[in-house]
Design a protein around this motif. Structure first.
Motif, mmCIF file in Angstrom:
data_model
loop_
_atom_site.group_PDB
_atom_site.id
_atom_site.type_symbol
_atom_site.label_atom_id
_atom_site.label_comp_id
_atom_site.label_asym_id
_atom_site.label_seq_id
_atom_site.Cartn_x
_atom_site.Cartn_y
_atom_site.Cartn_z
ATOM 1 N N TYR A 1 0.990 -1.229 -0.087
ATOM 2 C CA TYR A 1 -0.104 0.159 0.013
ATOM 3 C C TYR A 1 0.741 1.085 -0.048
ATOM 4 C CZ TYR A 1 -4.081 -2.895 0.422
ATOM 5 O OH TYR A 1 -4.963 -3.573 0.201
ATOM 6 N N PRO A 2 0.310 2.100 -0.659
ATOM 7 C CA PRO A 2 1.215 3.582 -0.673
ATOM 8 C C PRO A 2 1.544 4.304 0.371
ATOM 9 C CG PRO A 2 -1.173 4.026 -1.663
ATOM 10 C CD PRO A 2 -1.124 2.433 -1.162
ATOM 11 N N ALA A 3 2.365 5.183 0.452
ATOM 12 C CA ALA A 3 2.860 6.105 1.646
ATOM 13 C C ALA A 3 1.474 6.911 1.794
ATOM 14 C CB ALA A 3 3.992 6.978 1.338
ATOM 15 N N SER A 4 0.611 7.220 1.018
ATOM 16 C CA SER A 4 -0.494 8.037 1.251
ATOM 17 C C SER A 4 -1.512 7.312 2.173
ATOM 18 C CB SER A 4 -1.266 8.393 -0.334
ATOM 19 O OG SER A 4 -1.713 7.095 -0.944
ATOM 20 N N ASP A 5 -1.338 6.177 2.070
ATOM 21 C CA ASP A 5 -2.288 5.120 3.157
ATOM 22 C C ASP A 5 -1.730 5.566 4.427
ATOM 23 O OD1 ASP A 5 -4.356 4.677 1.405
ATOM 24 O OD2 ASP A 5 -3.780 2.391 1.149
ATOM 25 N N VAL A 6 -0.624 5.163 4.428
ATOM 26 C CA VAL A 6 0.132 5.544 5.715
ATOM 27 C C VAL A 6 0.038 6.776 6.351
ATOM 28 C CG1 VAL A 6 2.348 5.177 6.947
ATOM 29 C CG2 VAL A 6 2.002 3.766 4.986
ATOM 30 N N LEU A 7 0.109 7.801 5.764
ATOM 31 C CA LEU A 7 -0.191 9.261 6.121
ATOM 32 C C LEU A 7 -1.731 9.251 6.626
ATOM 33 C CD1 LEU A 7 2.000 11.390 3.638
ATOM 34 C CD2 LEU A 7 2.544 11.100 6.100
ATOM 35 N N LEU A 8 -2.467 8.632 5.770
ATOM 36 C CA LEU A 8 -3.735 8.653 6.156
ATOM 37 C C LEU A 8 -3.981 7.992 7.720
ATOM 38 C CD1 LEU A 8 -5.780 8.114 2.789
ATOM 39 C CD2 LEU A 8 -5.861 10.238 3.958
ATOM 40 N N LEU A 9 -3.643 6.965 7.914
ATOM 41 C CA LEU A 9 -3.709 6.128 9.019
ATOM 42 C C LEU A 9 -2.910 6.891 10.235
ATOM 43 C CD1 LEU A 9 -2.831 2.619 7.944
ATOM 44 C CD2 LEU A 9 -4.814 3.473 8.736
ATOM 45 N N ALA A 10 -1.730 7.507 9.836
ATOM 46 C CA ALA A 10 -0.873 8.097 10.858
ATOM 47 C C ALA A 10 -2.111 9.368 11.357
ATOM 48 C CB ALA A 10 0.219 9.073 10.336
ATOM 49 N N GLY A 11 -2.933 10.176 10.604
ATOM 50 C CA GLY A 11 -3.739 11.119 10.804
ATOM 51 C C GLY A 11 -4.824 10.550 11.624
ATOM 52 N N LEU A 12 -5.124 9.269 11.436
ATOM 53 C CA LEU A 12 -6.292 8.670 12.337
ATOM 54 C C LEU A 12 -6.042 8.183 13.654
ATOM 55 C CD1 LEU A 12 -7.958 6.849 9.257
ATOM 56 C CD2 LEU A 12 -9.179 8.823 10.599
ATOM 57 N N GLY A 13 -4.636 8.307 13.924
ATOM 58 C CA GLY A 13 -4.103 8.018 15.187
ATOM 59 C C GLY A 13 -3.301 6.719 15.407
ATOM 60 N N VAL A 14 -3.037 5.835 14.123
ATOM 61 C CA VAL A 14 -2.256 4.851 14.236
ATOM 62 C C VAL A 14 -0.705 5.429 14.519
ATOM 63 C CG1 VAL A 14 -1.205 3.125 12.690
ATOM 64 C CG2 VAL A 14 -3.497 3.606 12.458
ATOM 65 N N THR A 15 0.049 4.707 15.354
ATOM 66 C CA THR A 15 1.496 4.929 15.698
ATOM 67 C C THR A 15 2.541 4.057 15.360
ATOM 68 O OG1 THR A 15 1.200 3.717 17.756
ATOM 69 C CG2 THR A 15 0.599 6.141 17.834
ATOM 70 N N ASP A 16 2.174 3.055 14.793
ATOM 71 C CA ASP A 16 3.008 1.722 14.362
ATOM 72 C C ASP A 16 2.577 1.252 13.143
ATOM 73 O OD1 ASP A 16 4.827 0.552 17.169
ATOM 74 O OD2 ASP A 16 2.967 1.876 17.598
ATOM 75 N N VAL A 17 3.606 0.986 12.245
ATOM 76 C CA VAL A 17 3.442 0.471 11.022
ATOM 77 C C VAL A 17 4.370 -0.557 10.868
ATOM 78 C CG1 VAL A 17 2.202 2.471 9.940
ATOM 79 C CG2 VAL A 17 4.905 2.316 9.789
ATOM 80 N N GLY A 18 3.940 -1.547 10.025
ATOM 81 C CA GLY A 18 4.876 -2.616 9.624
ATOM 82 C C GLY A 18 5.136 -2.993 8.118
#
Length: 236
Positions: free
Chosen positions: A45-62
């Protein structure tokens, strides 16, 4: 912009459902709802999805592929998101120097040779690299992970290496195994790990299909991809 808003709404809805599953699993296990960390597995999945998740409060990505993860992490950090990056795939020794530039945690350490390479590379880091020992639940090391007889030798190697910090264990329930059986076995090993190394209390276990069983048996981190981001498409 309209597509971004639609994707954000989709991710927000999925995230709410996953968080509710984690909360219910914690309640059923008699654990505090905040005792389990969600690691969003964003491979393909693209960096844009990671940024959206970060904006939703996700703190950890794998992530599990260095070439994809390195570029994605750089893009996300350039956009100002400060996340904790977990490398969760099998790590080739020739990829170590790249991985430690962006990863905060390597969850898939399974040999003393890999520990030695990580320790040499991590000497360049300003803070220690957190390491989890991947355990082979069914004893088949060909699929990744240490067999039980090797667990203490590898964990002792991590604990004795400057630049590395032993965090705990990680495992994937083997295909064909009942998840409760798999994670109950992991729980025993995790308990022994914590007794041997009191700071090594992380238990990374459970994915979209079996997070409830993992939480029931003490997982502190669950790695969620499909339930959060949708079915993966290799061409995405």
């Amino acid at each position: 912009m309209e597509r971004d808003e639609g994707r954000r709404a989709e991710l927000a809805a999925n995230l709410q459902l996953v968080r509710e599953r984690i909360a219910r699993a914690c309640e059923a296990a008699g654990r505090p709802s905040g005792s389990v960390t969600l690691t969003a597995v964003t491979k393909t999945y693209p960096a844009s999805d990671v940024l959206l998740l970060a904006g939703l409060g996700v703190t950890d990505v794998g992530e599990n592929r260095d070439q994809e993860a390195a570029a994605k992490a750089a893009e996300v950090r350039a956009a100002g998101a400060n996340l904790r990056w977990h490398f969760v795939g099998r790590l080739q020794r020739n990829k170590v120097r790249s991985v430690i530039r962006y990863a905060d945690v390597v969850e898939s350490v399974d040999s003393e040779r890999l520990v030695a390479v990580l320790a040499r590379a991590a000497a360049e880091r300003p803070v220690p690299l957190d390491v989890l020992i991947q355990v082979s639940i069914d004893g088949d090391a060909e699929r990744g992970g240490v067999v039980e007889d090797d667990l203490w030798r590898v964990s002792d190697s991590v604990a004795g290496s400057d630049g590395l910090r032993l965090g705990g264990v990680m495992a994937v329930a083997p295909l064909g195994w009942d998840p409760d059986r798999a994670f109950a076995k992991l729980s025993v090993l995790a308990g022994r790990m914590a007794e041997r190394y009191p700071g090594a209390t992380t238990v990374s276990a459970g994915m979209s299909g079996d997070l409830e069983a993992a939480v029931r048996h003490g997982a502190t981190h669950v790695r969620i991809g499909t339930s959060l981001l949708g079915m993966r498409n290799s061409l995405r």
